[in-house]
Design a protein around this motif. Structure first.
Motif, short mmCIF file in Angstrom:
data_model
loop_
_atom_site.label_atom_id
_atom_site.label_comp_id
_atom_site.label_asym_id
_atom_site.label_seq_id
_atom_site.Cartn_x
_atom_site.Cartn_y
_atom_site.Cartn_z
N ARG A 27 63.51 -34.22 110.47
CA ARG A 27 64.12 -34.52 111.61
C ARG A 27 63.79 -35.40 112.23
O ARG A 27 64.18 -36.36 113.32
CB ARG A 27 64.65 -32.95 111.86
N VAL A 28 62.42 -35.09 112.85
CA VAL A 28 61.59 -35.46 113.88
C VAL A 28 61.37 -37.14 113.87
O VAL A 28 61.57 -38.20 114.25
CB VAL A 28 60.30 -35.13 114.44
N ILE A 29 60.88 -37.56 112.50
CA ILE A 29 60.52 -38.95 111.92
C ILE A 29 62.61 -39.42 112.12
O ILE A 29 62.29 -40.74 112.13
CB ILE A 29 60.02 -38.63 110.92
N LYS A 30 63.18 -38.75 111.76
CA LYS A 30 64.26 -39.69 111.46
C LYS A 30 64.92 -40.09 112.96
O LYS A 30 65.22 -41.35 113.41
CB LYS A 30 65.73 -38.94 110.47
N GLY A 31 64.59 -38.54 114.12
CA GLY A 31 64.69 -39.27 115.69
C GLY A 31 64.44 -41.10 115.90
O GLY A 31 64.58 -41.09 116.59
N ILE A 32 62.70 -40.21 115.64
CA ILE A 32 61.89 -41.62 115.95
C ILE A 32 62.90 -42.96 115.38
O ILE A 32 62.50 -43.86 116.75
CB ILE A 32 60.31 -41.48 115.83
N LYS A 33 62.96 -42.82 114.02
CA LYS A 33 63.32 -43.95 113.67
C LYS A 33 64.52 -44.49 114.03
O LYS A 33 64.52 -46.02 114.60
CB LYS A 33 63.29 -43.80 112.18
N ALA A 34 64.86 -43.77 114.77
CA ALA A 34 66.41 -44.24 114.93
C ALA A 34 66.35 -44.49 116.03
O ALA A 34 67.58 -45.14 117.31
CB ALA A 34 67.37 -42.95 115.22
N ASP A 35 65.19 -44.05 116.68
CA ASP A 35 65.26 -45.51 118.73
C ASP A 35 64.38 -46.08 118.63
O ASP A 35 63.11 -45.66 118.57
CB ASP A 35 65.38 -43.87 119.30
N LYS A 36 65.23 -47.29 118.85
CA LYS A 36 64.18 -48.51 119.08
C LYS A 36 62.41 -48.05 119.70
O LYS A 36 61.93 -48.45 119.78
CB LYS A 36 64.69 -49.70 119.41
N TYR A 37 63.68 -47.66 121.09
CA TYR A 37 62.51 -47.85 122.51
C TYR A 37 61.48 -46.11 122.11
O TYR A 37 59.97 -46.67 122.14
CB TYR A 37 63.09 -46.59 123.44
N LEU A 38 61.81 -45.38 121.04
CA LEU A 38 60.94 -44.58 120.28
C LEU A 38 59.82 -45.22 119.29
O LEU A 38 58.43 -44.61 119.82
CB LEU A 38 61.90 -43.33 120.42
N MET A 39 60.21 -45.68 118.39
CA MET A 39 59.78 -46.68 117.64
C MET A 39 58.55 -47.06 118.39
O MET A 39 57.52 -47.14 117.47
CB MET A 39 60.39 -47.24 116.84
N GLU A 40 58.53 -48.17 119.39
CA GLU A 40 58.11 -48.84 120.18
C GLU A 40 56.85 -47.97 120.97
O GLU A 40 55.56 -48.42 120.89
CB GLU A 40 58.75 -50.15 120.28
N ALA A 41 57.72 -47.14 121.23
CA ALA A 41 56.62 -46.94 122.65
C ALA A 41 55.48 -45.67 122.08
O ALA A 41 54.67 -45.34 122.43
CB ALA A 41 57.61 -46.22 123.93
N PRO A 252 63.15 -29.15 116.63
CA PRO A 252 63.01 -30.70 116.46
C PRO A 252 63.64 -31.74 117.22
O PRO A 252 63.13 -32.70 118.07
CB PRO A 252 63.54 -31.17 115.12
N GLU A 253 64.78 -30.84 118.29
CA GLU A 253 65.32 -31.56 119.23
C GLU A 253 64.95 -31.48 120.08
O GLU A 253 65.05 -32.38 120.88
CB GLU A 253 66.66 -31.00 118.83
N GLU A 254 64.66 -30.47 120.45
CA GLU A 254 63.89 -30.19 121.73
C GLU A 254 62.62 -30.96 122.24
O GLU A 254 62.55 -31.75 123.25
CB GLU A 254 63.79 -28.48 122.20
N PHE A 255 62.18 -31.04 120.83
CA PHE A 255 60.53 -31.52 120.78
C PHE A 255 61.00 -33.45 121.23
O PHE A 255 60.14 -33.99 121.99
CB PHE A 255 59.76 -30.97 119.45
N LEU A 256 61.89 -33.91 120.49
CA LEU A 256 62.40 -35.06 120.72
C LEU A 256 62.83 -35.39 121.93
O LEU A 256 62.14 -36.73 122.49
CB LEU A 256 63.69 -35.38 119.58
N LYS A 257 63.42 -34.34 122.96
CA LYS A 257 63.80 -34.86 124.02
C LYS A 257 62.15 -34.90 124.64
O LYS A 257 62.22 -35.55 125.20
CB LYS A 257 64.54 -33.40 124.05
N ILE A 258 61.36 -33.92 124.49
CA ILE A 258 59.95 -33.92 125.14
C ILE A 258 59.51 -35.12 125.02
O ILE A 258 58.89 -35.86 126.00
CB ILE A 258 59.43 -32.85 125.27
N LEU A 259 58.97 -35.81 124.08
CA LEU A 259 58.81 -37.42 123.70
C LEU A 259 59.37 -37.82 124.68
O LEU A 259 58.90 -39.09 125.29
CB LEU A 259 58.34 -37.21 122.14
N LEU A 260 60.93 -38.30 124.44
CA LEU A 260 61.43 -39.28 124.99
C LEU A 260 61.24 -39.10 126.56
O LEU A 260 60.62 -40.11 127.25
CB LEU A 260 62.88 -38.75 124.42
#
Ligand code: PGA
Length: 264
Positions: A27-41, A252-260
């Protein structure tokens, strides 16, 4: 924060089996890959580390080989290389299973399992000497804080471990997490200014013991009831280089939000 990467640790404690751990990564990898900003940053500006139960390190490592966006850490190690220590994790096995980091001195190890500063010092030294990066956790209890002993306790916890480690000669890019015991798992997070003061005390202690360069290069983190809605208040403070997240890192959703939120 300069050019230093932001360090986000997810301490899963004794939660999640292999299946759930892999679902989380998916879930987290899909979430990162779906977000261009996260994928780069993420690769450029962040060190994200999950600390699962030791048994789940290897399957997670296999999955992450393809997506080196997240690193792994082990929650506990023994200071000896191998031997008759039933139930313990060796550093070599942890490294082989994909761990790059190890938590050392977490308050649950100190208070539930009775780890002393001496034991913590041995583990810390052994990590440094064997290529596993220790994440040293320190912090006062509620009663130590109410008696006005916060500074003494933190300086002592950092000092006892680091003075010992210095005898080994190597001390570079240290990671130290300030985690007040009363804030862990309680929803009662420290204020940003309390966290800043304690993190700067840690850096001063480090400077005194290991010199200005080690102090400057160290990552000092805050941990204790961090979630996506409060992560940024800490990262905006001078001298707080990252976060160690427990409960909120399990979702995973909360973890993604924390990364972002940590990257803005
Ligand atoms: P918490 O735990 O975020 O659930 O308070 C933090 C930790 O124990 O590292």
């Amino acid at each position: 924060m300069g050019n230093r990467k932001i360090f986000i640790g997810g301490n899963w404690k004794m939660n999640k089996g292999a299946g759930e751990s892999l679902q989380f990564l998916d879930r987290v990898i899909k979430g990162i890959k779906a977000d261009k900003y996260l994928m780069e940053a993420i690769p450029q500006r962040m060190t994200a580390v999950i600390f699962p139960q030791a048994a789940n390190l290897f399957p997670m490592y296999e999955t992450l080989k393809e997506y080196p966006l997240i690193s792994l850490g082990v929650q506990n190690i023994h200071w000896e290389n191998s031997g008759a220590f039933t139930g313990e994790n060796s550093i070599a096995a942890s490294l082989e299973s994909g761990a790059g980091f190890a938590l050392v001195g977490h308050s649950e190890r100190r208070h539930i399992f009775g780890e002393t500063d001496e034991v913590i010092g041995r583990k810390f030294r052994s990590c440094l000497g064997n290529g596993l990066k220790p994440v040293l956790c320190v912090g006062e209890t509620g009663s130590e804080r109410s008696r006005g002993n916060t500074e003494t306790v933190i300086a002592h916890q950092v000092g006892s471990v680091l003075t010992d480690a210095l005898e080994n000669g190597k001390i570079n890019e240290l990671v130290i997490a300030y985690e007040p015991v009363w804030a862990i798992g309680t929803g009662n997070n420290a204020t940003a200014s309390d966290a800043r003061e304690c993190c700067s005390l840690i850096r001063e202690t480090l400077c005194r013991i290991a010199g200005p360069e080690s102090a400057e290069n160290a990552y000092i983190l805050y941990g204790g009831s961090v979630k996506s809605s409060n992560a940024r208040i800490y990262l905006q403070e001078d001298g707080i280089d990252g976060l160690l997240v427990g409960g909120a890192s399990l979702d995973p959703e909360e973890f993604l939000k924390i990364l972002l939120t940590s990257l803005f």
